[in-house]
Design a protein around this motif. Structure first.
Motif, PDB file in Angstrom:
ATOM      1  N   LEU A  17       0.803  -1.212   0.000  1.00 14.58           N
ATOM      2  CA  LEU A  17       0.000   0.000   0.000  1.00 14.58           C
ATOM      3  C   LEU A  17       0.846   1.276   0.000  1.00 14.58           C
ATOM      4  N   LYS A  18       2.047   1.206   0.569  1.00 15.43           N
ATOM      5  CA  LYS A  18       2.872   2.410   0.636  1.00 15.43           C
ATOM      6  C   LYS A  18       3.407   2.804  -0.747  1.00 15.43           C
ATOM      7  N   SER A  19       3.829   1.818  -1.511  1.00 16.25           N
ATOM      8  CA  SER A  19       4.406   2.100  -2.831  1.00 16.25           C
ATOM      9  C   SER A  19       3.420   1.883  -3.972  1.00 16.25           C
ATOM     10  N   ASP A  20       2.257   1.302  -3.655  1.00 18.27           N
ATOM     11  CA  ASP A  20       1.266   0.928  -4.670  1.00 18.27           C
ATOM     12  C   ASP A  20       1.899   0.031  -5.730  1.00 18.27           C
ATOM     13  N   TYR A  21       2.699  -0.932  -5.244  1.00 14.89           N
ATOM     14  CA  TYR A  21       3.373  -1.889  -6.116  1.00 14.89           C
ATOM     15  C   TYR A  21       2.769  -3.258  -5.849  1.00 14.89           C
ATOM     16  N   SER A  22       2.304  -3.911  -6.912  1.00 18.00           N
ATOM     17  CA  SER A  22       1.534  -5.150  -6.743  1.00 18.00           C
ATOM     18  C   SER A  22       2.146  -6.308  -7.498  1.00 18.00           C
ATOM     19  N   ARG A  23       1.764  -7.496  -7.030  1.00 18.19           N
ATOM     20  CA  ARG A  23       2.041  -8.708  -7.792  1.00 18.19           C
ATOM     21  C   ARG A  23       0.717  -9.427  -8.020  1.00 18.19           C
ATOM     22  N   TRP A  24       0.497  -9.848  -9.253  1.00 17.15           N
ATOM     23  CA  TRP A  24      -0.725 -10.563  -9.617  1.00 17.15           C
ATOM     24  C   TRP A  24      -0.354 -11.939 -10.146  1.00 17.15           C
ATOM     25  N   SER A  25      -1.226 -12.893  -9.927  1.00 16.76           N
ATOM     26  CA  SER A  25      -0.937 -14.264 -10.354  1.00 16.76           C
ATOM     27  C   SER A  25      -0.822 -14.331 -11.874  1.00 16.76           C
ATOM     28  N   LYS A  26      -0.022 -15.283 -12.319  1.00 13.69           N
ATOM     29  CA  LYS A  26       0.220 -15.434 -13.753  1.00 13.69           C
ATOM     30  C   LYS A  26      -1.067 -15.758 -14.511  1.00 13.69           C
ATOM     31  N   ASN A  27      -1.949 -16.546 -13.886  1.00 13.91           N
ATOM     32  CA  ASN A  27      -3.197 -16.890 -14.580  1.00 13.91           C
ATOM     33  C   ASN A  27      -4.089 -15.663 -14.774  1.00 13.91           C
ATOM     34  N   ALA A  28      -3.997 -14.687 -13.854  1.00  9.98           N
ATOM     35  CA  ALA A  28      -4.746 -13.440 -14.024  1.00  9.98           C
ATOM     36  C   ALA A  28      -4.190 -12.635 -15.194  1.00  9.98           C
ATOM     37  N   TYR A  70       4.024  -8.034 -12.178  1.00  5.93           N
ATOM     38  CA  TYR A  70       4.392  -6.948 -11.273  1.00  5.93           C
ATOM     39  C   TYR A  70       3.958  -5.622 -11.891  1.00  5.93           C
ATOM     40  N   MET A  71       3.216  -4.819 -11.125  1.00  2.48           N
ATOM     41  CA  MET A  71       2.664  -3.571 -11.673  1.00  2.48           C
ATOM     42  C   MET A  71       2.624  -2.471 -10.611  1.00  2.48           C
ATOM     43  N   TYR A  72       2.940  -1.250 -11.029  1.00  2.00           N
ATOM     44  CA  TYR A  72       2.628  -0.069 -10.251  1.00  2.00           C
ATOM     45  C   TYR A  72       1.209   0.386 -10.627  1.00  2.00           C
ATOM     46  N   ASN A  73       0.511   0.955  -9.648  1.00  2.00           N
ATOM     47  CA  ASN A  73      -0.847   1.483  -9.888  1.00  2.00           C
ATOM     48  C   ASN A  73      -1.770   0.431 -10.528  1.00  2.00           C
ATOM     49  N   ALA A  74      -1.697  -0.770  -9.975  1.00  2.00           N
ATOM     50  CA  ALA A  74      -2.487  -1.868 -10.547  1.00  2.00           C
ATOM     51  C   ALA A  74      -3.982  -1.597 -10.454  1.00  2.00           C
ATOM     52  N   GLY A  75      -4.389  -0.846  -9.416  1.00  2.00           N
ATOM     53  CA  GLY A  75      -5.811  -0.551  -9.264  1.00  2.00           C
ATOM     54  C   GLY A  75      -6.372   0.214 -10.455  1.00  2.00           C
ATOM     55  N   ASP A  76      -5.594   1.188 -10.957  1.00  2.00           N
ATOM     56  CA  ASP A  76      -6.043   1.963 -12.119  1.00  2.00           C
ATOM     57  C   ASP A  76      -6.002   1.123 -13.391  1.00  2.00           C
ATOM     58  N   ILE A  77      -4.977   0.263 -13.498  1.00  2.00           N
ATOM     59  CA  ILE A  77      -4.879  -0.619 -14.671  1.00  2.00           C
ATOM     60  C   ILE A  77      -6.068  -1.580 -14.693  1.00  2.00           C
ATOM     61  N   TRP A  78      -6.370  -2.141 -13.520  1.00  2.00           N
ATOM     62  CA  TRP A  78      -7.474  -3.101 -13.427  1.00  2.00           C
ATOM     63  C   TRP A  78      -8.816  -2.411 -13.690  1.00  2.00           C
ATOM     64  N   LYS A  79      -8.924  -1.163 -13.289  1.00  2.00           N
ATOM     65  CA  LYS A  79     -10.169  -0.412 -13.486  1.00  2.00           C
ATOM     66  C   LYS A  79     -10.554  -0.364 -14.963  1.00  2.00           C
ATOM     67  N   GLU A  80      -9.546  -0.278 -15.852  1.00  2.00           N
ATOM     68  CA  GLU A  80      -9.825  -0.220 -17.289  1.00  2.00           C
ATOM     69  C   GLU A  80     -10.399  -1.521 -17.820  1.00  2.00           C
ATOM     70  N   HIS A  81     -10.234  -2.611 -17.060  1.00  2.00           N
ATOM     71  CA  HIS A  81     -10.783  -3.910 -17.465  1.00  2.00           C
ATOM     72  C   HIS A  81     -12.194  -4.120 -16.933  1.00  2.00           C
ATOM     73  N   ILE A  82     -12.628  -3.258 -16.043  1.00  2.00           N
ATOM     74  CA  ILE A  82     -13.956  -3.396 -15.444  1.00  2.00           C
ATOM     75  C   ILE A  82     -14.986  -2.710 -16.333  1.00  2.00           C
ATOM     76  N   HIS A  83     -16.146  -3.311 -16.418  1.00  2.00           N
ATOM     77  CA  HIS A  83     -17.221  -2.757 -17.258  1.00  2.00           C
ATOM     78  C   HIS A  83     -17.504  -1.310 -16.840  1.00  2.00           C
ATOM     79  N   PRO A  84     -17.659  -0.406 -17.807  1.00  2.00           N
ATOM     80  CA  PRO A  84     -17.875   1.015 -17.477  1.00  2.00           C
ATOM     81  C   PRO A  84     -18.993   1.248 -16.471  1.00  2.00           C
ATOM     82  N   ASP A  85     -20.054   0.432 -16.504  1.00  2.00           N
ATOM     83  CA  ASP A  85     -21.174   0.624 -15.578  1.00  2.00           C
ATOM     84  C   ASP A  85     -20.823   0.231 -14.143  1.00  2.00           C
ATOM     85  N   ASP A  86     -19.721  -0.516 -13.964  1.00  2.00           N
ATOM     86  CA  ASP A  86     -19.342  -0.997 -12.628  1.00  2.00           C
ATOM     87  C   ASP A  86     -18.153  -0.253 -12.036  1.00  2.00           C
TER      88      ASP A  86
END
Length: 549
Positions: free
Chosen positions: A26-37, A47-63
């Protein structure tokens, strides 16, 4: 990435089968996600910085709004957990309903340190089939992904049974389940040494093998098919099973799972509908001519997902036999690519029909054809736009509602639309077709039977269903100027259509001589190269819209 974060991640991985896990500093906003994801959703990397914003683009606009509020609450320290459902876009462009759960892990001082959890695809109910205890369809799709990542050639056999509902009707569902269980054991006994057996949807099974040669699989399949038909017993009862099978060999590891599955289903239904259950083999070997074809199918499928890039429509005029005036046009799909050139639909539609993305392409075709034809109605009030409809579209419950919504959206008169049923619509139940026809007729939409006299087309189907137009296949007219048999055939069809109050349109009118001979029969319209080959809308408009108007 800190060793502590990696340790936590590996611990979660041990117990996360069926889930896509993530953990974030949470301090660096640096994440690791499983390979299957990463593979399933098409993420940039593990490995991603700001993964929350990256993931947001994959979420349906209505959600996205509710997702953003939940994640903001985590990072601001307001909330210590995350539990919500939303739709997320896969690598192939489909949205799947997911459940995302996560918790905040705190350090010794009580400060938020890590945020970890899992994303579960709710369409994946179980990796084990409850009837046979075999690995399920969801496990199969996951294992295909693993096989591709290993880059070792493999073969997939899809095997299943026809007319299985008769067993349930006569003996009951419990006996039907016992039959599936027993058939699964038969496959394990004779194919289990080759690879892993899977229980797929309905009455289908599959095997993935890296070791067995195509010839060996074919030999085993023939044995199983014969045994199922002549020496198969369930609870002491001799049971006759009609078996079908399709085989795909894969050594191009860039193919998507859905492309492989589409090719596999295509071979299976070829076996079922055209080969009386004999094994249909779709090879993709290094020296095989099908290699380029299956690679092309993968590109075409990606084109559908990528906003239908490369797809376009051509149009062929339909001309009045009475006065040679324009009556309508047929929309004909094409696909163009720099590597493959222009490809006609008969090269890819039979396989693409098996793919989940096909209904999206069907709606795109309808939308484009309707938009292109609106300008003609202003000049030709009775103008008809003919659009071919696949069985894969008609079998969807949403088809009628999607079609009528499209007509309303584009303010297009339903009576100016004619849907042409293609030969493969024979796969649908006649009762389903009757209900569909009834709904379409209520809206004023017209229906044509394409390629009459071949495959699905028969007198029985005309008797059962109310067609507005019968389209005579070109094979019956190409020699009509010197063939008494073809002349009698067209005469018979025109009289038959008249009996059932349908018009006749003849395809394949290539010469003036053919046109003149057809003038002797009750034919209402012509279509063919004598008038025009299929052309782009720009060329069609120059000839029929702007000239003389």
């Amino acid at each position: 990435m800190s060793s502590k974060l990696d340790t936590l991640f590996e611990a979660l991985s041990v117990v996360s089968e069926g889930c896509h896990i993530y953990i974030c500093d949470l301090k660096s906003d640096y994440s690791r996600w499983s390979k299957n994801a990463v593979e399933y959703f098409g993420l940039p990397g593990e490995y991603m910085y700001n993964a929350g914003d990256i993931w947001k683009e994959h979420i349906h606009p209505d959600d996205r709004e509710k997702y953003s509020k939940s994640i903001d609450a985590i990072f601001s320290g307001i909330s210590g957990s995350h539990d919500m459902m939303y739709r997320s876009r896969t690598r192939e462009g489909n949205y799947v309903m997911c459940t995302c759960k996560g918790v905040v892990l705190r350090d010794e001082a009580g400060n938020p340190s890590f945020f970890g959890g899992c994303i579960k695809n709710n369409t994946v109910l179980s990796y084990t089939d409850g009837i046979t205890d075999l690995r399920s369809l969801y496990g199969f799709m996951e294992d295909i992904q693993v096989m591709n990542s290993r880059k070792i050639p493999y073969s997939v056999l899809l095997i299943g049974m026809s007319r299985f509902s008769a067993i349930n009707d006569v003996y009951g569902f419990s006996f039907g389940n016992d039959t599936l269980n027993r058939f699964g054991k038969l496959l394990i006994d004779h194919l289990g040494s080759f690879g892993r057996i899977y229980k797929m949807d309905g009455t289908k099974f599959a095997i993935i093998t890296q070791t067995a040669a195509v010839e060996d699989i074919a030999e085993k399949y023939a044995f199983i098919k014969n045994k199922a038909a002549h020496d198969f017993r369930v609870s002491g009862e001799k049971t006759i099973l009609s078996v079908n099978g399709g085989l795909v060999h894969v050594n191009d590891f860039n193919l998507s799972r859905n492309t492989i599955m589409s090719c596999l289903k295509y071979t299976y239904y070829q076996s079922k509908n055209d080969k009386m259950g004999d094994l249909e083999i779709f090879t993709n070997g290094a020296d095989d001519s099908n290699r380029q074809y299956i690679e092309m199918m993968n590109v075409i499928r990606s084109s559908v997902v990528n906003n239908f890039s490369g797809f376009f429509l051509c149009y062929q005029p339909i001309i009045s036999a009475k006065n040679e005036e324009l009556k309508g046009m047929e929309a004909l799909l094409r696909w163009k690519n720099n590597d493959y050139g222009v490809i006609s639909p008969n090269k890819f539609i039979p396989i693409l029909e098996q793919d989940p993305v096909f209904p999206e392409l069907g709606i795109w075709i309808l939308r484009q054809a309707i938009i292109d034809s609106r300008q003609f109605i202003k000049i030709y009030p009775d103008f008809l736009i003919h659009v071919n409809i696949s069985y894969a579209q008609l079998e969807r419950r949403e088809f009628i509602s999607e079609l009528t919504a499209l007509l309303n959206e584009l303010s297009f008169p339903p009576e100016n639309l004619c849907l042409e049923l293609t030969e493969r619509c024979r796969l649908l139940d006649i009762k389903l077709l009757k209900n569909l026809f009834k709904s379409l007729k209520q809206y004023g939409i017209k229906i044509a039977l394409d390629d009459f006299g071949t495959g699905f087309s028969s007198i029985g189907i005309i008797r059962e269903l109310e067609f507005d137009t019968i389209k005579v296949d070109r094979e019956f007219v190409k020699n009509i100027d010197n063939s008494a048999t073809d002349q009698k055939t067209v005469h018979f069809i025109s009289n038959l259509a008249d009996t059932f109050q349908a018009e006749v349109c003849v395809e394949g009118v290539e010469t003036d001589r053919i046109r003149k001979v057809l003038g002797n029969y009750e034919v209402k319209s012509f279509q063919g190269y004598y008038y025009s080959k299929p052309v782009t809308m720009d060329e069609f408009s120059r000839k029929y819209l702007y000239a003389g108007h």
